[in-house]
Scaffold this active site. Structure first.
Site, short mmCIF file in Angstrom:
data_model
loop_
_atom_site.label_atom_id
_atom_site.label_comp_id
_atom_site.label_asym_id
_atom_site.label_seq_id
_atom_site.Cartn_x
_atom_site.Cartn_y
_atom_site.Cartn_z
N CYS A 108 0.29 -9.36 -6.53
CA CYS A 108 0.19 -7.90 -6.65
C CYS A 108 0.75 -7.46 -8.01
CB CYS A 108 0.87 -7.21 -5.48
SG CYS A 108 0.38 -5.48 -5.32
N HIS A 211 -1.46 -9.50 -0.75
CA HIS A 211 -0.13 -9.96 -0.35
C HIS A 211 -0.24 -11.09 0.67
CE1 HIS A 211 2.71 -7.18 -2.31
NE2 HIS A 211 1.70 -6.32 -2.28
N GLU A 213 1.83 -13.30 1.44
CA GLU A 213 3.09 -13.53 2.17
C GLU A 213 3.17 -12.70 3.44
OE1 GLU A 213 2.79 -11.55 -0.35
OE2 GLU A 213 4.11 -9.81 -0.07
#
Ligand code: MN
Length: 241
Positions: A108, A211, A213
């Site tokens: 990002c 994202h 994660e």
């Protein structure tokens, strides 16, 4: 020996000043087989350089907007928060990582920062600067893959994620505008916004606009991005010791 992955810390002046890294980044590096090491912004560049000599790879996480002064623009009205101390740390870390060919994953803001560090530019605000854009600040749950991306054949991203029917989450109002020299665009959303880039000339330098994660618990293949960073860092480690 497990490789050490440096994660740059965010910084803000709330509550008297605070360094921070969101937990999922740390957890994903750990799950991928690396040892996370949090890197704070420091006054002395030599000290950051010394820390960089201890790590085998770098993760640039998400965060606030990149100051447009770093790509030669004045701030438009829609620019969000910027944090000079954070920019200063990450521009230094990213440029050193590129110069030393350290494996690097940018997520990002991390992708945007990487692009600026390498000489590219950004859209400061998608809604006011790009006509016909889809929703890139999703209101769906944070793990949910809200929009499609098309992945470039032959890219590292394709190797890691495949190319069929990939969808990702989205929390960004900035985006890469002019990609830095030496980088390929490896993923785009259907409105043409750049969602992935990688370097031609480094062992592993890759950025994604989404994202991963936050997705790994629902889309386990997203952990492959972290695994590739750790694998690449491990092979560099093996040549150093
Ligand atoms: Mn997006």
């Amino acid at each position: 020996m497990k490789p050490i992955i440096g994660i740059t810390c965010g910084f803000n002046m709330d509550a008297g000043g605070r360094y921070y890294v969101n937990e999922p980044y740390v957890r994903c590096i750990e799950r991928a087989g690396g040892i996370p090491l949090l890197l704070p912004g420091l006054d002395t560049k030599e000290d950051v350089k010394r820390l960089m000599q201890e790590v085998d790879g770098i993760l640039l996480p998400g965060g606030v907007d990149v100051d447009p002064a770093h790509f030669g623009e004045e701030p438009i009205g829609e620019l969000g928060s910027v944090e000079p101390r954070w920019d200063q740390l990450e521009l230094y870390v990213a440029r050193l990582a590129l110069a030393w060919d350290l494996p690097l994953l940018g997520i990002c803001r991390g992708l945007q920062l990487l692009n600026v560090a390498a000489g590219g530019s950004l859209y400061q605000d998608i809604p006011s600067q790009i006509k016909g854009h889809i929703q890139h600040t999703q209101k769906a749950p944070r793990w949910h893959a809200s929009h499609a991306i098309d992945i470039e054949p032959g890219s590292i991203l394709e190797e890691l994620l495949g190319k069929e029917g990939i969808r990702v989450n989205s929390f960004h109002h900035q985006a890469v505008r002019v990609p830095a020299t030496g980088f390929s665009i490896t993923a785009k959303s259907r409105d043409g916004i750049i969602e992935g880039m990688e370097s031609h000339s480094h062992r592993f330098v890759c950025g994604v606009q989404w994202h991963p994660e936050l997705m790994v618990d629902h889309y386990p293949e997203q952990l492959e991005l972290f695994r590739q960073l750790v694998r690449s860092a491990a092979s560099l480690r093996a040549t150093r010791v």
